[in-house]
Design an enzyme around this catalytic site. Structure first.
Site, PDB file in Angstrom:
ATOM      1  N   GLY A  80      68.812  50.461  25.205  1.00 46.75           N
ATOM      2  CA  GLY A  80      68.975  49.091  25.683  1.00 46.75           C
ATOM      3  C   GLY A  80      70.420  48.671  25.811  1.00 46.75           C
ATOM      4  O   GLY A  80      70.723  47.469  25.801  1.00 46.75           O
ATOM      5  N   THR A  82      72.806  48.802  28.346  1.00 48.06           N
ATOM      6  CA  THR A  82      73.219  48.034  29.528  1.00 48.06           C
ATOM      7  C   THR A  82      72.658  46.616  29.482  1.00 48.06           C
ATOM      8  O   THR A  82      73.364  45.636  29.765  1.00 48.06           O
ATOM      9  CB  THR A  82      72.761  48.747  30.811  1.00 48.06           C
ATOM     10  OG1 THR A  82      73.307  50.075  30.831  1.00 48.06           O
ATOM     11  CG2 THR A  82      73.216  47.999  32.059  1.00 48.06           C
ATOM     12  N   HIS A 141      78.521  54.561  21.791  1.00 50.28           N
ATOM     13  CA  HIS A 141      77.338  55.178  21.186  1.00 50.28           C
ATOM     14  C   HIS A 141      77.701  55.887  19.884  1.00 50.28           C
ATOM     15  O   HIS A 141      76.873  56.619  19.334  1.00 50.28           O
ATOM     16  CB  HIS A 141      76.729  56.210  22.152  1.00 50.28           C
ATOM     17  CG  HIS A 141      76.194  55.633  23.418  1.00 50.28           C
ATOM     18  ND1 HIS A 141      75.339  54.553  23.451  1.00 50.28           N
ATOM     19  CD2 HIS A 141      76.398  55.984  24.723  1.00 50.28           C
ATOM     20  CE1 HIS A 141      75.024  54.272  24.713  1.00 50.28           C
ATOM     21  NE2 HIS A 141      75.660  55.111  25.488  1.00 50.28           N
ATOM     22  N   LEU A 258      68.317  38.392  33.182  1.00 52.49           N
ATOM     23  CA  LEU A 258      68.210  39.633  32.420  1.00 52.49           C
ATOM     24  C   LEU A 258      66.880  40.352  32.586  1.00 52.49           C
ATOM     25  O   LEU A 258      66.636  41.356  31.914  1.00 52.49           O
ATOM     26  CB  LEU A 258      68.437  39.334  30.930  1.00 52.49           C
ATOM     27  CG  LEU A 258      69.844  38.878  30.539  1.00 52.49           C
ATOM     28  CD1 LEU A 258      69.868  38.432  29.081  1.00 52.49           C
ATOM     29  CD2 LEU A 258      70.869  39.974  30.769  1.00 52.49           C
ATOM     30  N   GLU A 261      63.733  43.499  36.733  1.00 54.19           N
ATOM     31  CA  GLU A 261      63.820  43.478  38.198  1.00 54.19           C
ATOM     32  C   GLU A 261      65.179  42.962  38.654  1.00 54.19           C
ATOM     33  O   GLU A 261      65.796  43.514  39.577  1.00 54.19           O
ATOM     34  CB  GLU A 261      62.710  42.605  38.785  1.00 54.19           C
ATOM     35  CG  GLU A 261      61.299  43.121  38.568  1.00 54.19           C
ATOM     36  CD  GLU A 261      60.796  42.897  37.136  1.00 54.19           C
ATOM     37  OE1 GLU A 261      61.437  42.100  36.387  1.00 54.19           O
ATOM     38  OE2 GLU A 261      59.793  43.524  36.765  1.00 54.19           O
ATOM     39  N   SER A 262      65.669  41.925  37.990  1.00 57.14           N
ATOM     40  CA  SER A 262      66.968  41.362  38.353  1.00 57.14           C
ATOM     41  C   SER A 262      68.090  42.334  38.026  1.00 57.14           C
ATOM     42  O   SER A 262      69.015  42.532  38.837  1.00 57.14           O
ATOM     43  CB  SER A 262      67.185  40.043  37.600  1.00 57.14           C
ATOM     44  OG  SER A 262      68.481  39.526  37.847  1.00 57.14           O
ATOM     45  N   MET A 263      68.026  42.957  36.872  1.00 57.97           N
ATOM     46  CA  MET A 263      69.065  43.904  36.474  1.00 57.97           C
ATOM     47  C   MET A 263      69.092  45.101  37.417  1.00 57.97           C
ATOM     48  O   MET A 263      70.157  45.594  37.794  1.00 57.97           O
ATOM     49  CB  MET A 263      68.824  44.370  35.040  1.00 57.97           C
ATOM     50  CG  MET A 263      69.046  43.321  33.980  1.00 57.97           C
ATOM     51  SD  MET A 263      70.805  43.013  33.651  1.00 57.97           S
ATOM     52  CE  MET A 263      71.243  44.514  32.776  1.00 57.97           C
ATOM     53  N   ARG A 299      65.576  52.170  34.525  1.00 54.20           N
ATOM     54  CA  ARG A 299      64.344  52.826  34.933  1.00 54.20           C
ATOM     55  C   ARG A 299      63.138  51.894  34.737  1.00 54.20           C
ATOM     56  O   ARG A 299      63.090  50.815  35.282  1.00 54.20           O
ATOM     57  CB  ARG A 299      64.210  54.137  34.142  1.00 54.20           C
ATOM     58  CG  ARG A 299      63.619  55.301  34.911  1.00 54.20           C
ATOM     59  CD  ARG A 299      63.773  56.607  34.129  1.00 54.20           C
ATOM     60  NE  ARG A 299      63.379  56.476  32.742  1.00 54.20           N
ATOM     61  CZ  ARG A 299      62.140  56.585  32.280  1.00 54.20           C
ATOM     62  NH1 ARG A 299      61.152  56.843  33.121  1.00 54.20           N
ATOM     63  NH2 ARG A 299      61.871  56.445  30.994  1.00 54.20           N
ATOM     64  N   GLY A 301      61.958  50.294  31.897  1.00 55.06           N
ATOM     65  CA  GLY A 301      62.171  49.126  31.043  1.00 55.06           C
ATOM     66  C   GLY A 301      60.978  48.772  30.180  1.00 55.06           C
ATOM     67  O   GLY A 301      60.966  47.711  29.546  1.00 55.06           O
TER      68      GLY A 301
END
Length: 335
Positions: A80, A82, A141, A258, A261-263, A299, A301
């Protein structure tokens, strides 16, 4: 300070590919410096698997100057990152959607160890982060044992995001195929994950140390599943953690922004440049010519998408792996 050991075994040989080559086990014998919180400074050594390209960055990152107004988002890969970066940056920048649209997330929230995490990427990711205007927003990371030593004394705000192990492994598999250039089987990849032979491994140690830090004043531990279940509640929690306050209407606008679909449709966040770079740099000729390859960095989500890729046998093996994490540190999956 650190010990290095080149790792060669069947699991690693199967998953090495153009984007991640020559794996090393990096061990910190004392685990953490004396300035780290007492509850993780137990004298036990810590280790992490990284690739050869990371080795020149190790001391540079350890000695990296941390600033008190830095904001970090740290995750094990594909948990998670991004999604959280975009949320944190906007909350910390007065919901400046216009600026966020014009400047890519990679520029607004650069990846500290990028040049040591992906072979052939080039550049100087540590220097790039160092030169960012304040307040700096930093993605990483890295396991806690590889963070800059000044993290423990300066105490910048850190948002750590965890995810259930099966979805994290499945998403990491697709990342390896489509960004790193892995052409092997899912089964070999999952074997490497479970045997702690991937970059940033072990997953168990990664999440366990940050879980132990969850009560530190400068640390916020959230989960991917919490974000999927009640994104508004997580937005409010992160906003409070950052010392920000927004109206219900403003939070609703951010929540819509957020959505998966919007991202996915947001050119500032969907990492299409990285995907194209990977296709041209890390893919085999056969993969380059495969017109059916339409990978998207953001991808599905979904929670539970591992069921589309993981056999019942691997589900069982991952469940046993998760039990060991829970028994060792008390971290519980999901909400």
């Amino acid at each position: 300070m650190f010990r290095f050991e080149k790792v060669t075994n069947e699991q690693i040989t199967r998953i090495e590919c153009p984007g991640t080559e020559k794996h090393y086990k990096i061990t910190r014998p004392a685990g953490f410096p004396n300035s780290a919180p007492a509850n993780i400074r137990n004298g036990c050594e810590r280790h992490s698997v990284m690739i050869e390209a990371f080795l020149p960055l190790l001391e540079e990152i350890r000695n990296f100057e941390v600033l008190e107004d830095d904001v970090w988002v740290i995750t094990f890969p594909k948990c998670g990152t991004t999604w959280t970066q975009e949320m944190v940056w906007l909350l910390n920048n007065n919901l400046n959607f216009e600026r966020a649209k014009k400047i890519s997330l990679e520029e607004r929230f650069p990846f500290l160890e990028l040049t040591g995490a992906l072979t052939l990427i080039g550049g100087d990711s540590v220097g790039h982060v160092r030169s960012q205007p304040r307040p700096r927003h930093i993605k990483s990371h890295l396991p806690a044992m590889l963070l800059p030593d000044q993290v423990w004394t300066v105490k910048p705000k850190i948002v750590y995001v965890s995810r259930n192990t099966k979805d994290a492994a499945t998403s990491f598999y697709h990342h390896y195929r489509n960004i790193v250039g892995y052409d092997g089987s899912k089964e070999h990849f999952f074997d490497a994950f479970l045997s702690d032979n991937l970059i940033y491994a072990p997953f168990s140690g990664h999440v366990a140390d940050y879980w132990q830090l969850r009560d530190e004043e400068n640390m916020l531990f959230i989960t991917y599943e919490q974000m999927k279940h009640d994104l508004r509640k997580v937005i409010e929690k992160v906003s409070s953690f950052l010392g920000k306050s927004y109206s219900e209407q403003e939070i609703e606008v951010l929540e819509n922004h957020l959505s998966v679909e919007s991202m996915r449709a947001n050119d500032s966040c969907n990492m299409q440049t990285l995907v194209e770079w990977a296709r041209n740099t890390n893919y085999s000729e056969e993969r380059k010519n495969n017109e059916s390859n339409k990978f998207r960095f953001i991808r599905s989500g979904d929670v539970g998408s591992y069921r589309n890729d993981m056999s019942p046998d691997f589900v069982h093996r991952f469940n046993e792996y998760e039990k060991c994490i829970t028994n060792d540190c008390g971290w519980k999956l999901g909400l």
